[in-house]
Enzyme design. Structure first.
Site, PDB file in Angstrom:
ATOM      1  CG  HIS A 192      -1.995   1.040   1.099  1.00 42.94           C
ATOM      2  ND1 HIS A 192      -1.738   2.357   1.365  1.00 42.94           N
ATOM      3  CD2 HIS A 192      -3.275   0.975   0.688  1.00 42.94           C
ATOM      4  CE1 HIS A 192      -2.845   3.060   1.143  1.00 42.94           C
ATOM      5  NE2 HIS A 192      -3.800   2.240   0.728  1.00 42.94           N
ATOM      6  CD  GLU A 221      -5.500   1.617  -3.099  1.00 43.78           C
ATOM      7  OE1 GLU A 221      -6.647   1.778  -2.723  1.00 43.78           O
ATOM      8  OE2 GLU A 221      -4.545   1.474  -2.316  1.00 43.78           O
TER       9      GLU A 221
HETATM   10  P1  PGA Z   1      -9.608   6.190  -0.065  1.00 43.68           P
HETATM   11  O1  PGA Z   1      -8.446   5.139   0.239  1.00 43.68           O
HETATM   12  O2  PGA Z   1     -10.800   5.416  -0.594  1.00 43.68           O
HETATM   13  O3  PGA Z   1      -9.893   6.853   1.251  1.00 43.68           O
HETATM   14  O4  PGA Z   1      -9.094   7.142  -1.096  1.00 43.68           O
HETATM   15  C1  PGA Z   1      -8.220   4.008  -0.579  1.00 43.68           C
HETATM   16  C2  PGA Z   1      -7.008   3.242  -0.107  1.00 43.68           C
HETATM   17  O5  PGA Z   1      -6.015   3.863   0.308  1.00 43.68           O
HETATM   18  O6  PGA Z   1      -6.996   2.008  -0.135  1.00 43.68           O
END
Ligand code: PGA
Length: 230
Positions: free
Chosen positions: A87, A154
């Site tokens: 992440h 992401e």
């Molecule tokens: P968010 O986070 O939906 O608050 O943007 C997603 C993540 O970091 O997995």
């Protein structure tokens, strides 16, 4: 379709337990997809109904002198077989580098854990049009032959910011990642009620990883209900 919730460092054990019970009731008759909740380490618990529980992190060892870390033994207590690796908050804030991430990945493979492997570019990389090369570099040491692997795309600048790329940009990147890795690809970064439908309808999208918008159980259940209708 894969719908996952990343609580990050929100909620304690009791709040998580109440949340999971409520979510389980709200989505009772929906069996069509995989729902996983990733609570903080101190709130890990057993699977409830069809909702799997995952760990936001794993140190690559069964147990040992690794102060503050969470190892396999602690996941086994709750029969957890699902982990997030890579992440961006761990890469950026905890300084996890590619070599260390690859070690976690190897360890997870050796122990047959299901891996959600996160990649994503910064705003600067996106603006310099270097996104695809950068994403490729984040896969150093990652074995795409592993069956139990999902890729989460992401973009860092979209996480928690309320901003999302255009649907065309998301599709372009998901499509690239699908071809490059041969794996299921989910999207994360400010997923919410108002954009879930458009995101899930993208041809290359296999699901979502939801942070902030998953914290309210009714809101997350609504997201799942919309997903069910697609
Ligand atoms: P968010 O986070 O939906 O608050 O943007 C997603 C993540 O970091 O997995």
């Amino acid at each position: 379709m894969i719908i996952s919730a990343n609580f990050k460092s929100f909620k304690n054990r009791e709040e998580t337990r109440i949340y999971l019970e409520k979510l389980n009731n709200l989505i009772k008759n929906m069996n069509s997809f995989e729902i996983t909740v990733f609570p903080p380490a101190t709130a890990l618990q057993n699977k409830i109904g069809s909702i799997s529980i995952g760990s936001q992190n794993i140190f690559p060892a069964r147990n040992g002198a690794f102060t503050g870390e969470i190892c396999l033994e602690q996941l086994e207590e709750f029969d957890i077989k699902n982990v997030l690796i890579g992440h961006s908050e761990r890469r950026e804030i905890l300084n996890e580098n590619i070599e260390y991430i690859a070690k976690k990945f190897d360890f997870a493979i050796k122990n047959n854990l299901k891996i959600t492997f996160c990649v994503g570019e910064s705003r600067e990389i996106r603006e310099n049009d270097e996104t695809l090369d950068f994403l490729k570099s984040q896969f150093n040491g990652i074995d795409f032959n592993y069956k139990n692997l999902i890729i989460a795309y992401e973009p860092i600048w979209a996480i928690g910011s309320g901003l999302t790329p255009t649907m065309a940009q998301i599709e372009e990147t998901l499509h690239f990642l699908k071809n490059y890795t041969g794996k299921k690809i989910i999207y994360g970064g400010s997923v919410k009620l108002s954009n879930i439908e458009d995101i899930l309808k993208l041809p290359s999208c296999d699901g979502v990883l939801v942070g902030g918008a998953s914290l309210d159980v009714n809101n997350f259940a609504e997201i799942i209900k919309i997903a069910e209708k697609i």
